[in-house]
Write an enzyme that holds these catalytic residues in place. Sequence first.
Site, mmCIF file in Angstrom:
data_model
loop_
_atom_site.group_PDB
_atom_site.id
_atom_site.type_symbol
_atom_site.label_atom_id
_atom_site.label_comp_id
_atom_site.label_asym_id
_atom_site.label_seq_id
_atom_site.Cartn_x
_atom_site.Cartn_y
_atom_site.Cartn_z
ATOM 1 N N HIS A 77 -6.786 -6.659 2.347
ATOM 2 C CA HIS A 77 -8.072 -6.112 1.909
ATOM 3 C C HIS A 77 -7.957 -5.642 0.466
ATOM 4 O O HIS A 77 -6.892 -5.213 0.003
ATOM 5 C CB HIS A 77 -8.561 -4.988 2.828
ATOM 6 C CG HIS A 77 -7.690 -3.769 2.896
ATOM 7 N ND1 HIS A 77 -7.745 -2.761 1.956
ATOM 8 C CD2 HIS A 77 -6.754 -3.368 3.789
ATOM 9 C CE1 HIS A 77 -6.897 -1.801 2.267
ATOM 10 N NE2 HIS A 77 -6.268 -2.147 3.379
ATOM 11 N N ASP A 79 -9.963 -3.277 -1.081
ATOM 12 C CA ASP A 79 -10.528 -1.959 -1.366
ATOM 13 C C ASP A 79 -9.473 -0.868 -1.176
ATOM 14 O O ASP A 79 -8.440 -1.063 -0.544
ATOM 15 C CB ASP A 79 -11.739 -1.681 -0.485
ATOM 16 C CG ASP A 79 -11.428 -1.792 1.007
ATOM 17 O OD1 ASP A 79 -10.689 -2.719 1.393
ATOM 18 O OD2 ASP A 79 -11.907 -0.946 1.794
ATOM 19 N N ASP A 109 -1.319 0.094 -0.118
ATOM 20 C CA ASP A 109 -2.415 -0.122 0.839
ATOM 21 C C ASP A 109 -3.675 -0.581 0.104
ATOM 22 O O ASP A 109 -4.545 0.215 -0.181
ATOM 23 C CB ASP A 109 -2.688 1.181 1.592
ATOM 24 C CG ASP A 109 -3.723 1.030 2.694
ATOM 25 O OD1 ASP A 109 -3.946 -0.116 3.149
ATOM 26 O OD2 ASP A 109 -4.317 2.049 3.093
ATOM 27 N N GLU A 141 -12.395 -2.850 4.128
ATOM 28 C CA GLU A 141 -11.585 -2.522 5.306
ATOM 29 C C GLU A 141 -11.522 -1.024 5.528
ATOM 30 O O GLU A 141 -11.508 -0.554 6.668
ATOM 31 C CB GLU A 141 -10.178 -3.105 5.128
ATOM 32 C CG GLU A 141 -9.292 -3.038 6.379
ATOM 33 C CD GLU A 141 -8.457 -1.758 6.469
ATOM 34 O OE1 GLU A 141 -7.819 -1.536 7.517
ATOM 35 O OE2 GLU A 141 -8.450 -0.953 5.496
ATOM 36 N N GLU A 142 -11.495 -0.257 4.446
ATOM 37 C CA GLU A 142 -11.291 1.180 4.560
ATOM 38 C C GLU A 142 -12.509 1.941 5.072
ATOM 39 O O GLU A 142 -12.387 3.093 5.469
ATOM 40 C CB GLU A 142 -10.870 1.760 3.197
ATOM 41 C CG GLU A 142 -9.542 1.239 2.660
ATOM 42 C CD GLU A 142 -8.331 1.742 3.429
ATOM 43 O OE1 GLU A 142 -8.509 2.366 4.492
ATOM 44 O OE2 GLU A 142 -7.203 1.488 2.970
ATOM 45 N N GLU A 166 -0.561 -5.422 5.710
ATOM 46 C CA GLU A 166 -0.592 -3.957 5.662
ATOM 47 C C GLU A 166 0.840 -3.424 5.592
ATOM 48 O O GLU A 166 1.787 -4.075 6.048
ATOM 49 C CB GLU A 166 -1.282 -3.395 6.921
ATOM 50 C CG GLU A 166 -2.767 -3.685 7.008
ATOM 51 C CD GLU A 166 -3.620 -2.681 6.252
ATOM 52 O OE1 GLU A 166 -3.048 -1.821 5.540
ATOM 53 O OE2 GLU A 166 -4.859 -2.756 6.354
ATOM 54 N N HIS A 353 -3.308 6.342 1.619
ATOM 55 C CA HIS A 353 -4.317 7.410 1.582
ATOM 56 C C HIS A 353 -3.749 8.724 1.067
ATOM 57 O O HIS A 353 -4.322 9.782 1.324
ATOM 58 C CB HIS A 353 -4.954 7.622 2.969
ATOM 59 C CG HIS A 353 -5.537 6.391 3.575
ATOM 60 N ND1 HIS A 353 -6.248 6.415 4.760
ATOM 61 C CD2 HIS A 353 -5.514 5.085 3.201
ATOM 62 C CE1 HIS A 353 -6.639 5.189 5.071
ATOM 63 N NE2 HIS A 353 -6.197 4.368 4.139
#
Length: 380
Positions: A77, A79, A109, A141-142, A166, A353
Amino acid sequence: MHIPDLQTQLQQLVAAPSVSSHSARWDMSNKPVIELLEQWLSELGFTTEVLQVGDSEKYNLVATLGSGPGGLVLAGHTDTVPFDDQLWQSDPFKLTERDNRWYGLGSTDMKGFFPVAIEAAKSFVGTPLQQPLIILATADEESSMSGARALAESGYPKARYAVIGEPTGLKPIRMHKGMMMEAVEIEGHSGHSSNPALGNNAMESMHQVIQGLMDFRQQLGKQYQNPLFTVPTPTLNLGCIHGGDNPNRICGHCELQFDLRALPGMDNDELRARIDRQLQQIAEQNQVQIKRKTLFGGVPAFEQEGQSELVKTAERLTGHDAECVAFATEAPFLQQLGMETIVMGPGSIDQAHQPDEFIPLDQIRPAVEILKQLIQKFCL
């Protein structure tokens, strides 16, 4: 042919902001990242397709080298989550090297997977592939997984195997829990607190809802267990609650938000239906209006059969038995497209994150080599 080296690619990807969020204050397009990837992959000889997700400013990229009915997808992903730059030691949008790590927003990530996949693909440019190699870049995705959902709904692309990069410390993951986020809204009737008969307290009804959800959680824990997971039962978390406006007014409105993470073999829609039946009983008993709403579409639980060819191959190449994790990915949506699917990439989910997110340099080259061997097996 001129495309940047692996480090420069990641520098440029990190420097292109692509935050996705439920908050309009944070949410932005991922188009700059898609354009970079499309440019590099086109120069390598891939056929590229940029696909708009609905009428949004979000885009998926499907880049294909070779042709055929099977093949391998390397997916990620584009984003990132929102960030607080005051908590970072360095600029989140500038790839910074220190302590044998590359720091930057999305470095692990999961923008870091794309330069790794491109580096692996370089070895096969000009080689006649028996089955196609597809590099897939998705949107959102997030926040909503709308990019992967759109692909699953369209039935495209088709391949036989898929690796989602991932961060897993290069250990293959063949199973993860699902995720659903729900809200319960109760409309009672406000009034002066000196006389309860003047109103209908929504907070008191919510007290019963909370107790019911906690009882439901206990039932699920007895009904469903999988010892392969660190937390072997489904989880239900009461995340936030808002209600009322003053101590001396009967609470007329109350809202609770919660998430539920189901094990493989459980169905999100069935869980919602069981919760709805419970809410309806409380509404009738207390003569209030109760409405459940889904905060986002949810992610099904994911399981890839342990004896599948992709799992066994990844175990052999990495030296690690396939594991399971609690966090959710786009794997169920690629699986819906008919692919054997695993999750496996460099870096650690513990860094995702977080301020000062990083990808360790000592996992970059091993990741490239593992992907090259997967391409060799499934495309040649």
